[in-house]
Enzyme design. Structure first.
Site, PDB file in Angstrom:
ATOM      1  N   TYR A  81     -12.412 -22.398  13.758  1.00 54.85           N
ATOM      2  CA  TYR A  81     -10.949 -22.385  13.635  1.00 54.85           C
ATOM      3  C   TYR A  81     -10.553 -21.752  12.298  1.00 54.85           C
ATOM      4  CZ  TYR A  81      -8.276 -24.607  17.325  1.00 54.85           C
ATOM      5  OH  TYR A  81      -7.595 -24.856  18.483  1.00 54.85           O
TER       6      TYR A  81
ATOM      7  N   GLU B 285      -6.854 -20.867  11.446  1.00 56.71           N
ATOM      8  CA  GLU B 285      -5.410 -20.621  11.368  1.00 56.71           C
ATOM      9  C   GLU B 285      -5.019 -20.128   9.977  1.00 56.71           C
ATOM     10  OE1 GLU B 285      -5.889 -23.573  13.460  1.00 56.71           O
ATOM     11  OE2 GLU B 285      -4.008 -23.764  14.622  1.00 56.71           O
TER      12      GLU B 285
END
Ligand code: DSN
Length: 432
Positions: free
Chosen positions: A49, A51
């Protein structure tokens, strides 16, 4: 950890591999990626991940992901000569959505190229978000299928849109980005060039670039650019300048200096969550390949192949819209052969020649069974096919269309197709 392969699934992937190997892929928007792109796409990067953007993430552990994304951005900036590149849009439609989200408010007037004349759904088509949430007006082509710059100018002056999308999915001629920029900027609107189809031709020097003319450039990465399914948004501007509030944006000149921030914020956190790092890596590898000298030859050969094929098909009595092509594709009116686009697509598929039915400008038939088919040469050119093979393929296409109801003839062409494909092997070492 469970390591057992699902046999049904992998059997199906192997069958699709066989279909790709044994058929002529002539859908203008498709291509074959390199084995290194496949390797990057199938890598452990999918586990992470990330972001945010390089140096500004919402999760730890992104040391190497940052370097991969920065490398890809640098490659894109170098190839397309832009200040800024965002590699995170999940695909072409989300990329275009991010541009509207960055630059417009719901209900703003927007303008784009009508899908039925060669444009794209996201350029303001009525059932798409771009036609539902914005006040969309659409331009078409002239009666011969060419973009009509005078008509576009008149529409921009009359409608005063906030932004104008240019770019196409079924247009075979050079797009004059410089002229369009003059038209659009004269009315203080943004020019957005969606170069999804022609990005590889621009990178290879076979089509003029919108860089320096369009305010924002969007592209998918899986068509002529020969990367994985993904997209990029590119623009000029300086991210270190202050970012104004969207409501302070009056026109392109005023907001140009911080376009990169608008774009980045629209992609994340505006519309998307974590980027698909395996795709970012695949795009980075594809862009590395685009910078090699062979890619220029590839882009040149795509166009030579399309022009040779168009000539062959016209000589056989088919109508090519605009009477030829400057790029990788052609739009063919198959009605002179007394069949529909749908029937043509089906007959060719039986012969393992994959194309798609397509509307032609001012099509008297419906989009579900239009008068045309769209054919492109990027994938065949990736296999190494040249003019000689295009002539052979042109003959096969004509024979299949003329005998669309004769399964024996189509079966014989399928064998010819297989023989030709065997001479241009694909993914030989791959098995799933
Ligand atoms: N689906 C693409 C094409 O085939 O051109 C456009 O998004």
């Amino acid at each position: 950890m469970i390591n057992k392969k699902d046999n049904d699934l992998f059997e199906l992937i192997n069958r699709e591999l066989g279909r790709q190997q044994d058929g002529l892929e002539m859908i203008a928007s498709e291509n074959y990626v390199s084995e290194n792109v496949l390797k990057a796409m199938g890598s452990i990067l999918t586990n992470k991940y990330s972001e945010g953007y390089p140096g500004k993430r919402y999760y730890g552990g992104n040391e190497f992901i940052d370097q991969i994304e920065n490398l890809g951005q640098d490659y894109a900036k170098n190839i397309f000569k832009v200040d800024h590149a965002n590699l995170q849009p999940y695909s072409g439609s989300p990329a275009n959505q991010a541009v509207y989200f960055a630059l417009c408010e719901p209900g703003d007037k927007v303008m784009g190229f009508n899908l039925l004349y060669g444009g794209h759904l996201t350029h303001g088509w009525k059932v798409n978000f771009s036609g539902k949430y914005y006040d969309s007006v659409q331009y078409t082509t002239d009666k011969d299928g060419f973009l009509d710059y005078d008509a576009i100018e008149a529409m921009v002056k009359k409608e005063q849109p906030k932004l104008v999308f240019v770019g196409a999915t079924a247009y075979s001629r050079i797009i004059d980005f410089e002229k369009l920029a003059q038209i659009v900027h004269a009315e203080n609107a943004f020019l957005i060039a969606d170069v999804a189809h022609i990005a590889g031709l621009i990178a290879g020097g076979m089509h003029p670039s919108p860089a320096g003319h369009a305010d924002v450039i969007t592209t998918t990465t899986h068509k002529t650019l020969r990367g994985p399914r993904g997209a990029m948004i590119m623009c000029d501007g300086d991210k270190s300048n202050p970012v104004k509030k969207p409501e302070d944006v009056i026109g392109w000149k005023e907001s140009k200096h911080n376009l990169p921030s608008y774009i980045d914020r629209a992609v994340f956190p505006g519309l998307q969550g974590g980027p698909h790092n395996q795709t970012t890596a695949g795009i980075t590898q594809a862009l590395f390949e685009v910078q090699q000298p062979e890619f220029k030859e590839y882009a040149e050969q795509i166009v030579k192949n399309a022009q040779t094929l168009a000539e062959e098909l016209m000589n056989a009595g088919l109508k090519i819209i605009t009477d030829g092509t400057d790029n990788h594709l052609m739009l063919i009116d198959v009605s002179p052969f007394k069949i529909s686009g749908s029937e043509a697509e089906t007959a060719l598929e039986k012969a393992m020649i994959t194309v798609n039915k397509n509307t032609i400008p001012f099509d008297p038939r419906s989009p579900f069974d239009p008068s045309g088919i769209r054919i492109g040469t990027p994938a065949l050119t990736s296999r190494g096919m040249k003019e000689e093979e295009m002539k052979q393929i042109g003959e096969m296409i004509v024979k299949a269309l003329k005998n669309n109801n004769d399964n024996q003839v189509l079966e014989n062409i399928k064998k010819e197709v297989k023989d030709l494909c065997d001479q241009f092997p694909l993914y030989q070492k791959i098995k799933y």
